[in-house]
Design a protein around this motif. Sequence first.
Motif, PDB file in Angstrom:
ATOM      1  N   ASP A  21       0.815  -1.202   0.000  1.00 21.63           N
ATOM      2  CA  ASP A  21       0.000   0.000   0.000  1.00 21.63           C
ATOM      3  C   ASP A  21       0.852   1.257   0.000  1.00 21.63           C
ATOM      4  OD1 ASP A  21      -2.252  -1.553   0.025  1.00 21.63           O
ATOM      5  OD2 ASP A  21      -2.516  -1.484   2.205  1.00 21.63           O
ATOM      6  N   ASN A  60       0.887   4.171  -2.957  1.00 17.69           N
ATOM      7  CA  ASN A  60       0.588   5.558  -2.648  1.00 17.69           C
ATOM      8  C   ASN A  60       1.745   6.468  -3.044  1.00 17.69           C
ATOM      9  OD1 ASN A  60      -1.880   4.869  -1.594  1.00 17.69           O
ATOM     10  ND2 ASN A  60      -1.147   4.702   0.504  1.00 17.69           N
ATOM     11  N   LYS A 118     -15.959  -7.107 -13.093  1.00 17.82           N
ATOM     12  CA  LYS A 118     -15.458  -6.462 -11.875  1.00 17.82           C
ATOM     13  C   LYS A 118     -16.024  -5.061 -11.690  1.00 17.82           C
ATOM     14  CE  LYS A 118     -11.037  -8.945 -12.048  1.00 17.82           C
ATOM     15  NZ  LYS A 118      -9.555  -8.788 -12.111  1.00 17.82           N
ATOM     16  N   ARG A 119     -17.090  -4.737 -12.391  1.00 18.15           N
ATOM     17  CA  ARG A 119     -17.674  -3.389 -12.308  1.00 18.15           C
ATOM     18  C   ARG A 119     -18.251  -3.156 -10.924  1.00 18.15           C
ATOM     19  NH1 ARG A 119     -19.492   0.046 -16.529  1.00 18.15           N
ATOM     20  NH2 ARG A 119     -19.826   2.075 -15.569  1.00 18.15           N
ATOM     21  N   GLY A 138     -16.460  -2.534  -8.156  1.00 18.49           N
ATOM     22  CA  GLY A 138     -15.548  -2.918  -7.091  1.00 18.49           C
ATOM     23  C   GLY A 138     -14.470  -1.885  -6.850  1.00 18.49           C
ATOM     24  N   ASP A 139     -13.420  -2.334  -6.171  1.00 16.44           N
ATOM     25  CA  ASP A 139     -12.313  -1.432  -5.861  1.00 16.44           C
ATOM     26  C   ASP A 139     -11.621  -0.934  -7.119  1.00 16.44           C
ATOM     27  OD1 ASP A 139     -12.813  -1.761  -3.186  1.00 16.44           O
ATOM     28  OD2 ASP A 139     -11.343  -3.391  -2.936  1.00 16.44           O
ATOM     29  N   GLU A 140     -11.589  -1.768  -8.156  1.00 15.40           N
ATOM     30  CA  GLU A 140     -10.938  -1.361  -9.394  1.00 15.40           C
ATOM     31  C   GLU A 140     -11.604  -0.137 -10.002  1.00 15.40           C
ATOM     32  OE1 GLU A 140     -11.902  -4.353  -8.692  1.00 15.40           O
ATOM     33  OE2 GLU A 140     -10.202  -5.731  -8.853  1.00 15.40           O
ATOM     34  N   GLU A 141     -12.943  -0.093  -9.959  1.00 13.70           N
ATOM     35  CA  GLU A 141     -13.651   1.060 -10.528  1.00 13.70           C
ATOM     36  C   GLU A 141     -13.429   2.312  -9.683  1.00 13.70           C
ATOM     37  OE1 GLU A 141     -18.170   2.464 -11.811  1.00 13.70           O
ATOM     38  OE2 GLU A 141     -17.763   0.384 -11.252  1.00 13.70           O
ATOM     39  N   ARG A 142     -13.420   2.150  -8.372  1.00 15.64           N
ATOM     40  CA  ARG A 142     -13.195   3.303  -7.502  1.00 15.64           C
ATOM     41  C   ARG A 142     -11.777   3.859  -7.631  1.00 15.64           C
ATOM     42  NH1 ARG A 142     -16.643   0.230  -4.120  1.00 15.64           N
ATOM     43  NH2 ARG A 142     -14.870  -0.887  -3.200  1.00 15.64           N
ATOM     44  N   ALA A 143     -10.858   3.039  -8.089  1.00  9.54           N
ATOM     45  CA  ALA A 143      -9.470   3.482  -8.235  1.00  9.54           C
ATOM     46  C   ALA A 143      -9.207   4.192  -9.558  1.00  9.54           C
ATOM     47  CB  ALA A 143      -8.525   2.282  -8.108  1.00  9.54           C
TER      48      ALA A 143
END
Length: 204
Positions: A22, A26, A104-105, A107-112
């Motif tokens: 992480d 970042n 994967k729509r 999920g975390d991938e979309e928020r990223a």
Amino acid sequence: MAVSDTKLADAENPTATKFGDDSDVNFAGRANWLRAAVLGANDGLVSTASLMLGVSAVKHDVRAMVVSGFAGLLAGACSMAIGEYVSVCSQRDVELAQLDRDGKRGGDEERALPNPVQAAVASALAFSVGALLPLPAAGFIVGYRLRVAVVVAVATMALAAFGYVGAVLGWAPITRSCARVVVGGFAAMGVTFGLMRLFRELAE
């Protein structure tokens, strides 16, 4: 495949992950944002300073030089913002389509995924910061030759600073990076000034 490549890279360079995944992600993200901001400020500085010098080659009036600088700042900031927004939206559409295919729509991938509005604002602000630097140098000096010299000097110092920051963020040789940025800025300002001076002589 990407996961396998990442594991292989970690195995070859174990020290790269000693602070945790992480923190690495970042740091890399922040470094990319900072480097993009430096490049945007560099674009604003070079384009605005070149525009001001080009106008000054035709008309020595201080007001014309300052007005052209502000016009360049506004036009450049709007152009950068619109271009960045369109670019990030296109990238986001492609990545969303890929997430749909992978199931994967949402999920975390979309928020990223990158935010187009945030990217547009950041690009416009970075350009504006660079474009503002040569304006005070032109606005408070009456003499034409001294005004041009001060604009070039301010632009040179700022370019060297941008080159230094970009080299540090990109882990590149500092001297070479600074020289490349300064020489490139000189070339842009010199070509613009020279061609406009030639235009003035031909028009007379």
